[in-house]
Write a protein that holds these residues in place. Structure first.
Motif, short mmCIF file in Angstrom:
data_model
loop_
_atom_site.label_atom_id
_atom_site.label_comp_id
_atom_site.label_asym_id
_atom_site.label_seq_id
_atom_site.Cartn_x
_atom_site.Cartn_y
_atom_site.Cartn_z
N ASN A 133 -3.45 2.56 -21.02
CA ASN A 133 -3.60 3.44 -19.77
C ASN A 133 -3.91 2.53 -18.45
N ILE A 134 -4.70 1.17 -18.86
CA ILE A 134 -4.96 0.29 -17.69
C ILE A 134 -3.55 -0.35 -17.21
N LEU A 135 -2.63 -0.59 -18.13
CA LEU A 135 -1.37 -1.36 -18.07
C LEU A 135 -0.78 -0.43 -17.26
N ILE A 136 -0.55 1.07 -17.73
CA ILE A 136 0.66 1.98 -17.24
C ILE A 136 0.26 2.62 -15.82
N LEU A 137 -1.13 2.75 -15.67
CA LEU A 137 -1.65 3.62 -14.12
C LEU A 137 -1.30 2.68 -13.07
N PRO A 138 -1.13 1.40 -13.05
CA PRO A 138 -0.74 0.79 -11.56
C PRO A 138 1.05 1.10 -11.52
N LEU A 139 1.76 1.11 -12.76
CA LEU A 139 3.15 1.43 -12.87
C LEU A 139 3.42 2.99 -12.52
N VAL A 140 2.56 3.63 -13.03
CA VAL A 140 2.80 5.15 -12.30
C VAL A 140 2.61 5.45 -10.82
N TYR A 141 1.52 4.86 -10.51
CA TYR A 141 1.03 4.99 -8.98
C TYR A 141 2.49 4.23 -7.94
N ILE A 142 3.05 3.14 -8.70
CA ILE A 142 4.15 2.59 -8.18
C ILE A 142 5.35 3.46 -8.13
N VAL A 143 5.64 4.11 -9.43
CA VAL A 143 6.71 5.31 -9.42
C VAL A 143 6.52 6.35 -8.42
N ILE A 144 5.35 6.75 -8.33
CA ILE A 144 5.14 8.05 -7.36
C ILE A 144 5.44 7.60 -6.04
N GLN A 145 4.91 6.27 -5.50
CA GLN A 145 5.00 5.86 -4.24
C GLN A 145 6.63 5.80 -3.85
N ILE A 146 7.45 5.27 -4.96
CA ILE A 146 8.81 5.16 -4.66
C ILE A 146 9.48 6.36 -4.60
N ALA A 205 12.48 10.24 -1.45
CA ALA A 205 12.70 11.56 -0.91
C ALA A 205 12.87 11.64 0.46
N PHE A 206 12.11 10.77 1.37
CA PHE A 206 12.09 10.82 2.87
C PHE A 206 13.29 10.13 3.17
N ALA A 207 13.67 8.77 2.28
CA ALA A 207 14.78 8.13 2.89
C ALA A 207 16.16 8.81 2.45
N GLY A 208 16.01 9.71 1.40
CA GLY A 208 17.40 10.25 1.23
C GLY A 208 17.88 11.06 2.36
N PHE A 209 16.90 11.57 3.17
CA PHE A 209 17.71 12.35 4.48
C PHE A 209 18.31 11.68 5.54
N VAL A 210 17.85 10.40 5.61
CA VAL A 210 18.53 9.46 6.45
C VAL A 210 19.31 8.28 5.84
N PHE A 211 18.98 7.82 4.81
CA PHE A 211 19.83 6.73 4.15
C PHE A 211 19.88 7.21 2.85
N PRO A 212 20.83 8.04 2.42
CA PRO A 212 21.02 8.02 0.89
C PRO A 212 21.31 7.09 0.05
#
Length: 125
Positions: free
Chosen positions: A36-49, A54-61
């Motif tokens: 979990n300690i290894l995965i939690l930072p990766l999950v946070y990165i995936v959420i941020q990406i 989602a926001f970039a898709g409106f302007v730059f697909p």
């Protein structure tokens, strides 16, 4: 200190869900707190990406497509880390499952009380 906080949160979640895991799935993972300690930072990165995509898709697909590919790569790594089978131990319950479940809860409560006493001893110094 942050690593210790992440480990203790993960360990406490593991500690209280293990009796249910043993009861329903008859197996437990000894390394889940470390994983979990290894995965939690990766999950946070995936959420941020994902939010950025989602926001970039409106302007730059095309940027959104690139970010989704990066996110899928990270998810691929997460899935393979989770599927490591070296730390999963079978736990075969014979006889009364409820009694075995209660025994697991008593053992884990004893461990929690022991760890709490150790923590109080450490805080004194």
């Amino acid at each position: 200190k942050k690593i210790w906080q992440a480990f203790s949160a993960s360990f406490s979640a593991w500690l209280f869900t293990t009796p249910l895991m043993l009861f329903h799935f008859q197996e437990f993972s000894a390394a889940s707190s470390i994983i979990n300690i290894l995965i939690l930072p990766l999950v946070y990165i995936v959420i941020q990406i994902g939010v950025l995509s989602a926001f970039a898709g409106f302007v730059f697909p095309f940027i959104s497509v690139f970010l989704n590919i990066v996110s899928q790569g990270i998810i691929f790594v997460i899935v393979h880390i989770v599927r490591l089978s070296f730390a999963i131990f079978p736990f075969i319950i014979k006889g009364d499952k409820f009694a075995a479940f209660l025994i697991c809860i008593v053992v884990f409560l004893f461990i929690v009380l022991f760890l709490r006493n150790e923590e109080k001893e450490l805080c004194r110094y």
